[in-house]
Design an enzyme around this catalytic site. Structure first.
Site, mmCIF file in Angstrom:
data_model
loop_
_atom_site.group_PDB
_atom_site.id
_atom_site.type_symbol
_atom_site.label_atom_id
_atom_site.label_comp_id
_atom_site.label_asym_id
_atom_site.label_seq_id
_atom_site.Cartn_x
_atom_site.Cartn_y
_atom_site.Cartn_z
ATOM 1 C CG HIS A 128 31.873 87.554 93.033
ATOM 2 N ND1 HIS A 128 31.124 86.754 92.277
ATOM 3 C CD2 HIS A 128 32.677 88.338 92.248
ATOM 4 C CE1 HIS A 128 31.798 86.766 91.137
ATOM 5 N NE2 HIS A 128 32.418 87.596 91.330
ATOM 6 C CB CYS A 151 35.970 88.222 91.131
ATOM 7 S SG CYS A 151 35.821 89.731 90.748
#
Length: 176
Positions: A128, A151
Protein backbone atom coordinates in the site's frame (compact mmCIF):
# COMPACT_ATOMS: atom_id res chain seq x y z
CA UNK A 1 -2.03 27.75 -67.26
CA UNK A 2 -5.16 26.40 -65.60
CA UNK A 3 -3.36 23.12 -64.94
CA UNK A 4 -0.59 24.94 -63.07
CA UNK A 5 -3.11 26.89 -60.99
CA UNK A 6 -4.94 23.66 -60.00
CA UNK A 7 -1.62 21.97 -59.18
CA UNK A 8 -0.50 24.98 -57.11
CA UNK A 9 -3.80 25.03 -55.17
CA UNK A 10 -3.58 21.27 -54.55
CA UNK A 11 -0.03 21.67 -53.21
CA UNK A 12 -1.05 24.55 -50.95
CA UNK A 13 -4.00 22.59 -49.58
CA UNK A 14 -1.78 19.58 -48.95
CA UNK A 15 0.65 21.80 -47.06
CA UNK A 16 -2.19 22.88 -44.72
CA UNK A 17 -2.99 19.34 -43.64
CA UNK A 18 -1.83 18.42 -40.14
CA UNK A 19 1.33 16.40 -40.04
CA UNK A 20 2.05 13.51 -37.77
CA UNK A 21 4.86 15.49 -36.16
CA UNK A 22 8.20 14.11 -35.13
CA UNK A 23 8.47 10.39 -34.51
CA UNK A 24 7.57 9.53 -30.92
CA UNK A 25 10.44 8.76 -28.61
CA UNK A 26 10.66 5.17 -27.43
CA UNK A 27 9.25 4.53 -23.96
CA UNK A 28 11.82 4.49 -21.17
CA UNK A 29 13.07 1.00 -20.35
CA UNK A 30 12.09 1.31 -16.69
CA UNK A 31 8.32 1.61 -17.14
CA UNK A 32 5.96 -0.89 -15.54
CA UNK A 33 3.96 -2.81 -18.18
CA UNK A 34 0.20 -2.82 -18.38
CA UNK A 35 0.13 -6.31 -16.86
CA UNK A 36 2.97 -7.61 -14.72
CA UNK A 37 3.09 -11.35 -14.22
CA UNK A 38 5.37 -11.71 -11.16
CA UNK A 39 6.39 -9.60 -8.16
CA UNK A 40 9.50 -10.25 -6.07
CA UNK A 41 10.01 -8.57 -2.70
CA UNK A 42 13.44 -8.85 -1.08
CA UNK A 43 13.21 -7.78 2.54
CA UNK A 44 16.97 -7.68 3.13
CA UNK A 45 17.54 -5.45 0.08
CA UNK A 46 14.31 -3.51 0.69
CA UNK A 47 13.28 -3.87 -2.94
CA UNK A 48 10.11 -4.72 -4.80
CA UNK A 49 10.75 -5.88 -8.37
CA UNK A 50 8.12 -6.24 -11.10
CA UNK A 51 8.57 -8.79 -13.88
CA UNK A 52 6.87 -9.41 -17.18
CA UNK A 53 7.50 -12.58 -19.19
CA UNK A 54 10.58 -13.32 -17.06
CA UNK A 55 12.18 -9.92 -17.63
CA UNK A 56 12.77 -7.38 -14.89
CA UNK A 57 10.73 -4.31 -15.72
CA UNK A 58 11.16 -2.06 -12.70
CA UNK A 59 12.58 -2.15 -9.18
CA UNK A 60 11.30 -0.01 -6.31
CA UNK A 61 13.90 0.66 -3.62
CA UNK A 62 13.74 1.57 0.05
CA UNK A 63 10.33 0.03 0.70
CA UNK A 64 8.94 -0.18 4.23
CA UNK A 65 7.78 -3.23 6.18
CA UNK A 66 6.20 -4.10 9.51
CA UNK A 67 7.70 -2.70 12.71
CA UNK A 68 9.53 -6.04 13.16
CA UNK A 69 10.91 -6.58 9.66
CA UNK A 70 13.11 -9.64 10.32
CA UNK A 71 11.62 -13.09 10.10
CA UNK A 72 8.43 -14.59 8.74
CA UNK A 73 5.07 -13.51 10.11
CA UNK A 74 4.02 -16.02 12.79
CA UNK A 75 0.74 -14.66 14.14
CA UNK A 76 -1.55 -11.65 14.25
CA UNK A 77 0.04 -8.68 15.99
CA UNK A 78 3.70 -9.72 15.63
CA UNK A 79 4.19 -6.82 13.16
CA UNK A 80 6.24 -8.97 10.79
CA UNK A 81 5.90 -9.06 7.03
CA UNK A 82 5.28 -12.60 5.75
CA UNK A 83 7.82 -14.51 3.67
CA UNK A 84 7.03 -17.06 1.00
CA UNK A 85 4.93 -17.52 -2.12
CA UNK A 86 1.55 -15.83 -2.28
CA UNK A 87 -0.64 -14.07 -4.85
CA UNK A 88 -2.11 -10.61 -5.18
CA UNK A 89 -5.69 -11.64 -4.61
CA UNK A 90 -7.65 -8.38 -4.55
CA UNK A 91 -7.37 -4.60 -4.44
CA UNK A 92 -8.89 -1.99 -2.17
CA UNK A 93 -9.56 1.43 -3.70
CA UNK A 94 -11.14 2.58 -0.39
CA UNK A 95 -8.15 1.74 1.76
CA UNK A 96 -7.00 3.89 4.69
CA UNK A 97 -3.84 4.16 2.59
CA UNK A 98 -3.49 5.50 -0.93
CA UNK A 99 -4.63 2.32 -2.73
CA UNK A 100 -3.74 -1.19 -1.61
CA UNK A 101 -3.13 -4.61 -3.16
CA UNK A 102 -3.87 -7.54 -0.86
CA UNK A 103 -1.42 -10.42 -0.51
CA UNK A 104 -3.00 -13.85 0.01
CA UNK A 105 -1.45 -14.38 3.46
CA UNK A 106 -2.14 -16.61 5.36
CA UNK A 107 -1.74 -19.78 3.34
CA UNK A 108 -2.35 -23.30 4.68
CA UNK A 109 1.14 -23.59 6.21
CA UNK A 110 0.81 -20.16 7.86
CA UNK A 111 -2.50 -21.17 9.44
CA UNK A 112 -1.11 -24.48 10.69
CA UNK A 113 1.98 -22.80 12.18
CA UNK A 114 -0.11 -20.23 14.05
CA UNK A 115 -2.62 -22.84 15.26
CA UNK A 116 0.23 -25.02 16.57
CA UNK A 117 1.08 -22.25 19.06
CA UNK A 118 -2.53 -21.40 19.79
CA UNK A 119 -2.55 -18.12 17.86
CA UNK A 120 -4.47 -16.53 15.00
CA UNK A 121 -2.27 -16.13 11.90
CA UNK A 122 -3.74 -12.71 11.14
CA UNK A 123 -4.34 -11.45 7.63
CA UNK A 124 -5.01 -8.32 5.64
CA UNK A 125 -1.42 -7.97 4.47
CA UNK A 126 -1.18 -5.44 1.65
CA UNK A 127 1.20 -3.54 -0.57
CA UNK A 128 0.00 0.00 0.00
CA UNK A 129 0.81 3.68 -0.23
CA UNK A 130 0.97 6.24 2.53
CA UNK A 131 -1.83 6.91 5.05
CA UNK A 132 -4.69 8.99 3.70
CA UNK A 133 -4.65 10.91 6.98
CA UNK A 134 -1.30 12.34 5.88
CA UNK A 135 -2.69 13.89 2.72
CA UNK A 136 -0.09 16.68 2.83
CA UNK A 137 2.63 14.26 1.72
CA UNK A 138 3.74 14.62 -1.88
CA UNK A 139 3.21 11.66 -4.24
CA UNK A 140 6.83 10.53 -3.90
CA UNK A 141 7.07 10.95 -0.11
CA UNK A 142 7.28 8.05 2.31
CA UNK A 143 7.12 7.73 6.06
CA UNK A 144 10.69 6.75 6.93
CA UNK A 145 11.55 3.37 8.42
CA UNK A 146 9.36 0.37 9.13
CA UNK A 147 5.97 1.44 10.41
CA UNK A 148 3.27 -0.93 9.16
CA UNK A 149 1.71 -3.84 11.02
CA UNK A 150 3.21 -6.29 8.50
CA UNK A 151 2.36 -4.70 5.16
CA UNK A 152 4.71 -3.47 2.43
CA UNK A 153 4.71 0.33 2.14
CA UNK A 154 5.65 2.34 -0.95
CA UNK A 155 5.02 5.94 -2.01
CA UNK A 156 1.63 6.98 -3.38
CA UNK A 157 3.11 7.42 -6.86
CA UNK A 158 4.60 3.92 -6.69
CA UNK A 159 1.39 2.23 -5.51
CA UNK A 160 -0.48 3.97 -8.33
CA UNK A 161 1.96 2.41 -10.84
CA UNK A 162 1.72 -0.97 -9.16
CA UNK A 163 -2.09 -0.77 -8.93
CA UNK A 164 -2.24 -0.20 -12.70
CA UNK A 165 0.32 -2.89 -13.53
CA UNK A 166 -0.47 -5.84 -11.27
CA UNK A 167 -3.65 -7.77 -11.99
CA UNK A 168 -5.37 -9.89 -9.37
CA UNK A 169 -3.92 -13.41 -9.35
CA UNK A 170 -0.32 -12.26 -9.92
CA UNK A 171 2.19 -14.38 -7.97
CA UNK A 172 4.33 -12.60 -5.39
CA UNK A 173 7.38 -14.01 -3.64
CA UNK A 174 8.58 -12.35 -0.46
CA UNK A 175 12.15 -13.30 0.42
CA UNK A 176 13.89 -12.78 3.78
Amino acid sequence: MMRYAVLLIAMLLAACQPTSGPAPEPAPANIVPAAADFVLVDKSDRTLAVYYEGKLIKTYQGIGFGDAPSGHKQFEGDERTPEGLYTIDTRNPNSAYHLSLRISYPNTADRARAESIGRDPGGDIFIHGQPNAMSGLGPDARIPGDWTDGCIAVSNAEITELWNAIPDGTPIEIRP
